[in-house]
Design a protein around this motif. Structure first.
Motif, PDB file in Angstrom:
ATOM      1  N   ASN A 180      -4.922  -5.253  -7.843  1.00 22.01           N
ATOM      2  CA  ASN A 180      -3.959  -6.477  -7.602  1.00 22.01           C
ATOM      3  C   ASN A 180      -4.101  -7.377  -8.598  1.00 22.01           C
ATOM      4  O   ASN A 180      -3.335  -8.258  -9.174  1.00 22.01           O
ATOM      5  CB  ASN A 180      -4.375  -7.131  -6.236  1.00 22.01           C
ATOM      6  N   THR A 240       5.350  -4.831  -2.606  1.00 25.87           N
ATOM      7  CA  THR A 240       5.725  -5.988  -3.442  1.00 25.87           C
ATOM      8  C   THR A 240       5.817  -5.524  -4.797  1.00 25.87           C
ATOM      9  O   THR A 240       6.471  -5.879  -5.734  1.00 25.87           O
ATOM     10  CB  THR A 240       4.776  -7.335  -3.325  1.00 25.87           C
ATOM     11  N   LYS A 241       4.798  -4.548  -5.221  1.00 22.81           N
ATOM     12  CA  LYS A 241       4.550  -4.341  -6.683  1.00 22.81           C
ATOM     13  C   LYS A 241       5.683  -3.577  -7.462  1.00 22.81           C
ATOM     14  O   LYS A 241       5.964  -4.037  -8.587  1.00 22.81           O
ATOM     15  CB  LYS A 241       3.350  -3.467  -6.707  1.00 22.81           C
ATOM     16  N   GLY A 252       2.322   0.078   1.288  1.00 23.66           N
ATOM     17  CA  GLY A 252       1.619  -1.046   1.343  1.00 23.66           C
ATOM     18  C   GLY A 252       0.713  -1.147   2.718  1.00 23.66           C
ATOM     19  O   GLY A 252       0.996  -0.606   3.696  1.00 23.66           O
ATOM     20  N   LYS A 302       0.921  -8.668  -3.906  1.00 25.08           N
ATOM     21  CA  LYS A 302       0.891  -8.236  -2.452  1.00 25.08           C
ATOM     22  C   LYS A 302       1.831  -9.408  -1.456  1.00 25.08           C
ATOM     23  O   LYS A 302       1.651  -8.888  -0.252  1.00 25.08           O
ATOM     24  CB  LYS A 302      -0.426  -8.231  -1.890  1.00 25.08           C
ATOM     25  N   ALA A 346       3.043  -6.350   1.667  1.00 19.67           N
ATOM     26  CA  ALA A 346       1.901  -5.863   0.905  1.00 19.67           C
ATOM     27  C   ALA A 346       2.199  -5.406  -0.428  1.00 19.67           C
ATOM     28  O   ALA A 346       3.002  -6.042  -0.982  1.00 19.67           O
ATOM     29  CB  ALA A 346       0.997  -5.024   1.821  1.00 19.67           C
ATOM     30  N   SER A 347       1.366  -4.160  -0.682  1.00 22.06           N
ATOM     31  CA  SER A 347       1.809  -3.524  -2.192  1.00 22.06           C
ATOM     32  C   SER A 347       3.205  -3.202  -2.285  1.00 22.06           C
ATOM     33  O   SER A 347       3.546  -2.794  -3.537  1.00 22.06           O
ATOM     34  CB  SER A 347       0.781  -2.692  -2.288  1.00 22.06           C
TER      35      SER A 347
END
Length: 272
Positions: A102, A43-44, A226, A145, A40-41
């Motif tokens: 996002n 990833t950022k 995330g 994400k 999920a986030s």
């Protein structure tokens, strides 16, 4: 680490974690650290690292236009471009509010792909994943994400965040310091924060309350969590980082479980 055994009581089917010291060594681990989880986030931060490398390579500049009118690469990384959460629609003037987006990271991915003539997932792999030996990590979709990784791989990234080899220390220090100070905004899952401080792709803990890190986490702590039940934090004051991945979506269980784990990890590190 005895503190990581607290994860045994988490109401999740599968979870794994690791604590990484500032010298890159592993202080402790728990669970199937080679199991691949959706990030999920989380990833950022990986995507942001690739963008920062593109800046250092001269492919883009932090203050060049990107996104809605008046926005730059820096605005997009710091969630101040004004773009909506999941829509490519401006909701505020750039630099005036902290609107977690996002869409902003998807614009960043497109911007890097256009500047380098390399699809963003491939650029991420070549710039970050391969040099760090993160062979089990992949980005099959959105740079906001859709990452998939393991605790083993993210432990390598956590080591890089403490002793950078790919980025200059100056660039990393800027990325993990507050960008556009004083802006308010909503921290997803934790409500309105005044201020809602972020760096360039990394959330800064500062004095936020409530928060997903611990009560004993230093204000300099940075990282990301995330909605898939995942987090990565680095506490420079403690000289350590922690990665935890789970296969249950973020919810009240995480709000209750994550801060005590972080406090227990920091206490155990401090007593060592």
């Amino acid at each position: 680490m005895e503190s990581l055994r607290m994860i045994e009581n988490w109401p999740v089917p599968t979870a794994a974690a690791a604590v990484v010291r500032s010298d890159g060594s592993t202080a402790g681990s728990y669970g199937p650290t080679g199991h691949r989880f959706p990030l999920a986030s989380v990833t950022k931060p990986l995507a942001a690292y690739a963008v920062l490398l593109a800046v250092e390579e001269g492919a883009v500049e932090l203050d060049e236009p990107a996104g809605p009118e008046g926005s730059t690469v820096r605005h997009l990384l710091a969630h101040t471009s004004g773009l909506a959460f999941d829509e490519h629609r401006p909701m505020a003037e750039p630099g005036t509010r902290r609107l977690y987006s996002n869409a902003g990271f998807e614009v960043l991915g497109d911007h890097i792909a256009k500047a380098t003539d390399i699809p963003f997932p491939e650029y991420l792999r070549e710039a970050v994943l391969e040099p760090l030996g993160m062979a089990a990590t992949d980005l099959p979709g959105s740079p906001a994400k859709d990452g998939v990784s393991t605790v083993d791989d993210l432990a390598r990234f956590a080591a890089e965040l403490q002793a950078p080899r790919l980025l200059s220390r100056t660039t990393l220090d800027e990325a993990t310091s507050v960008a556009f100070p004083g802006l308010t905004g909503v921290l997803p899952g934790y409500g309105h924060q005044r201020p809602n401080d972020w760096g360039l792709g990394f959330e800064i803990r500062d004095g936020k309350s409530p928060h997903w890190t611990g009560a004993s986490s230093s204000p300099r702590t940075f990282g990301h969590f995330g909605q898939s039940g995942t987090f990565l934090w680095v506490d420079p004051e403690a000289g350590a980082a922690c990665v935890a991945l789970a296969d249950r979506p973020f919810g009240p269980w995480a709000v209750e479980a994550w801060p005590p784990l972080t406090d227990a990890v920091l206490a155990e590190l401090g007593a060592a």
